[in-house]
Design a protein around this motif. Sequence first.
Motif, mmCIF file in Angstrom:
data_model
loop_
_atom_site.group_PDB
_atom_site.id
_atom_site.type_symbol
_atom_site.label_atom_id
_atom_site.label_comp_id
_atom_site.label_asym_id
_atom_site.label_seq_id
_atom_site.Cartn_x
_atom_site.Cartn_y
_atom_site.Cartn_z
ATOM 1 N N GLU A 156 0.789 -1.167 -0.035
ATOM 2 C CA GLU A 156 -0.231 0.016 0.086
ATOM 3 C C GLU A 156 0.716 1.216 -0.061
ATOM 4 O O GLU A 156 0.521 2.183 -0.756
ATOM 5 C CB GLU A 156 -0.871 -0.134 1.339
ATOM 6 N N LEU A 157 2.096 1.309 0.866
ATOM 7 C CA LEU A 157 2.756 2.552 0.771
ATOM 8 C C LEU A 157 3.546 2.719 -0.445
ATOM 9 O O LEU A 157 3.531 3.519 -1.123
ATOM 10 C CB LEU A 157 3.819 2.230 1.721
ATOM 11 N N ALA A 158 3.977 1.535 -1.116
ATOM 12 C CA ALA A 158 4.513 1.709 -2.409
ATOM 13 C C ALA A 158 3.851 2.101 -3.576
ATOM 14 O O ALA A 158 4.073 2.826 -4.372
ATOM 15 C CB ALA A 158 5.384 0.374 -2.797
ATOM 16 N N ALA A 159 2.474 1.560 -3.364
ATOM 17 C CA ALA A 159 1.552 2.037 -4.306
ATOM 18 C C ALA A 159 1.169 3.593 -4.320
ATOM 19 O O ALA A 159 0.916 4.157 -5.233
ATOM 20 C CB ALA A 159 0.023 1.291 -4.207
ATOM 21 N N VAL A 160 0.918 4.147 -2.966
ATOM 22 C CA VAL A 160 1.074 5.529 -2.947
ATOM 23 C C VAL A 160 2.171 6.251 -3.444
ATOM 24 O O VAL A 160 1.821 7.477 -4.111
ATOM 25 C CB VAL A 160 0.674 5.966 -1.260
ATOM 26 N N HIS A 161 3.314 5.723 -3.234
ATOM 27 C CA HIS A 161 4.324 6.511 -3.831
ATOM 28 C C HIS A 161 4.296 6.482 -5.675
ATOM 29 O O HIS A 161 4.688 7.535 -6.045
ATOM 30 C CB HIS A 161 5.705 5.780 -3.561
ATOM 31 N N LEU A 162 3.691 5.469 -5.929
ATOM 32 C CA LEU A 162 3.961 5.304 -7.395
ATOM 33 C C LEU A 162 2.587 5.814 -8.134
ATOM 34 O O LEU A 162 2.674 5.918 -9.320
ATOM 35 C CB LEU A 162 3.961 3.677 -7.794
ATOM 36 N N GLY A 163 1.613 6.133 -7.369
ATOM 37 C CA GLY A 163 0.138 6.905 -7.653
ATOM 38 C C GLY A 163 -0.694 5.824 -8.404
ATOM 39 O O GLY A 163 -1.527 5.873 -9.361
ATOM 40 N N ILE A 164 -0.493 4.432 -7.988
ATOM 41 C CA ILE A 164 -1.284 3.416 -8.377
ATOM 42 C C ILE A 164 -2.100 2.847 -7.108
ATOM 43 O O ILE A 164 -2.494 1.300 -7.343
ATOM 44 C CB ILE A 164 -0.461 2.135 -8.922
ATOM 45 N N SER A 165 -2.330 3.394 -6.363
ATOM 46 C CA SER A 165 -3.053 3.089 -5.043
ATOM 47 C C SER A 165 -4.569 2.585 -5.216
ATOM 48 O O SER A 165 -4.863 1.506 -4.637
ATOM 49 C CB SER A 165 -3.177 4.003 -3.921
ATOM 50 N N ASP A 166 -5.120 3.014 -6.242
ATOM 51 C CA ASP A 166 -6.630 2.554 -6.856
ATOM 52 C C ASP A 166 -6.594 1.286 -7.168
ATOM 53 O O ASP A 166 -7.208 0.325 -6.930
ATOM 54 C CB ASP A 166 -7.120 3.476 -7.630
ATOM 55 N N SER A 167 -5.377 0.892 -8.035
ATOM 56 C CA SER A 167 -5.263 -0.524 -8.730
ATOM 57 C C SER A 167 -5.117 -1.503 -7.206
ATOM 58 O O SER A 167 -5.588 -2.499 -7.576
ATOM 59 C CB SER A 167 -4.174 -0.463 -9.661
ATOM 60 N N ILE A 168 -3.966 -1.120 -6.486
ATOM 61 C CA ILE A 168 -3.695 -2.064 -5.627
ATOM 62 C C ILE A 168 -4.856 -2.348 -4.671
ATOM 63 O O ILE A 168 -4.935 -3.400 -4.180
ATOM 64 C CB ILE A 168 -2.403 -1.507 -4.883
ATOM 65 N N GLN A 169 -5.570 -1.309 -4.280
ATOM 66 C CA GLN A 169 -6.839 -1.361 -3.514
ATOM 67 C C GLN A 169 -7.872 -2.370 -4.038
ATOM 68 O O GLN A 169 -8.357 -3.212 -3.256
ATOM 69 C CB GLN A 169 -7.571 -0.117 -2.989
ATOM 70 N N ALA A 170 -7.818 -2.270 -5.377
ATOM 71 C CA ALA A 170 -8.949 -3.111 -6.051
ATOM 72 C C ALA A 170 -8.513 -4.637 -6.062
ATOM 73 O O ALA A 170 -9.322 -5.308 -5.758
ATOM 74 C CB ALA A 170 -8.893 -2.736 -7.757
ATOM 75 N N CYS A 171 -7.119 -4.670 -6.123
ATOM 76 C CA CYS A 171 -6.556 -6.167 -5.956
ATOM 77 C C CYS A 171 -6.963 -6.590 -4.643
ATOM 78 O O CYS A 171 -7.489 -7.639 -4.415
ATOM 79 C CB CYS A 171 -5.101 -6.033 -6.014
ATOM 80 N N PHE A 172 -6.822 -5.806 -3.519
ATOM 81 C CA PHE A 172 -7.158 -6.291 -2.155
ATOM 82 C C PHE A 172 -8.637 -6.520 -1.902
ATOM 83 O O PHE A 172 -8.984 -7.313 -0.960
ATOM 84 C CB PHE A 172 -6.340 -5.419 -1.060
ATOM 85 N N ALA A 173 -9.463 -5.680 -2.604
ATOM 86 C CA ALA A 173 -10.972 -6.040 -2.388
ATOM 87 C C ALA A 173 -11.595 -6.864 -3.242
ATOM 88 O O ALA A 173 -12.487 -7.331 -2.954
ATOM 89 C CB ALA A 173 -11.565 -4.576 -2.889
ATOM 90 N N GLY A 174 -10.605 -7.516 -4.157
ATOM 91 C CA GLY A 174 -11.358 -8.598 -5.161
ATOM 92 C C GLY A 174 -11.805 -8.226 -6.530
ATOM 93 O O GLY A 174 -12.274 -8.868 -7.043
ATOM 94 N N GLY A 175 -12.263 -6.744 -6.646
ATOM 95 C CA GLY A 175 -12.717 -6.223 -7.805
ATOM 96 C C GLY A 175 -11.690 -5.680 -8.932
ATOM 97 O O GLY A 175 -11.902 -4.685 -9.668
ATOM 98 N N ALA A 176 -10.492 -6.504 -9.119
ATOM 99 C CA ALA A 176 -9.649 -6.173 -9.684
ATOM 100 C C ALA A 176 -9.637 -6.286 -11.366
ATOM 101 O O ALA A 176 -10.022 -7.614 -11.712
ATOM 102 C CB ALA A 176 -8.063 -6.673 -9.312
#
Length: 184
Positions: A8-28
């Motif tokens: 999650e921290l790395a995704a925030v740094h890279l600006g892809i936190s929406d994609s990673i949150q979708a992976c964790f939520a299951g709707g990716a």
Amino acid sequence: MTVKECMELAAVHLGISDSIQACFAGGATSEDSKKGALLLTCFNIVENELALDYFPLLAEDTLNTDGGIVAFSALKNPAVRITKVTDEWGNSTAFQLFPSYLKTQPGEVKVTYTYTPVGKEKEDVSDFNSAVSARLISYGMAAEYAMAMGLFEDAAVWDKKYKDGIRAAYRVQKCERIRSRRWV
């Protein structure tokens, strides 16, 4: 610290936190899943690099040997370097290293060694605890991810932050003080 926190921290740094949150939520989507898988691979690379090159992970296993032969496969973690072998009373004992085992005295021995972490999934916990923070690992992950995606300028920026974080963590570690010599 968990792998998920670092991702999650790395995704925030890279600006892809929406994609990673979708992976964790299951709707990716498939693109989100690829980003999540690449970020997980980056975590495993960085954790392995830190353990092998900068902050060795120590483990101790107590084993009972019949002939004094301890197979490396009998150790709980994949050993990198054997640092010490002691008997059941805590006395150091001599040992010889061979490609797939070590030879020492028979009986109960305690083997102290450094190891490399095994590959993790996003629900797992990192082998590092105090010296290495989630932020430091996330900087390394961001550098690896940017390099893999061909974003070389971004990779250079994150790599510099990663190396600076490693240097800062070295300074924070406890160091023994040697008394100055007095010349008469």
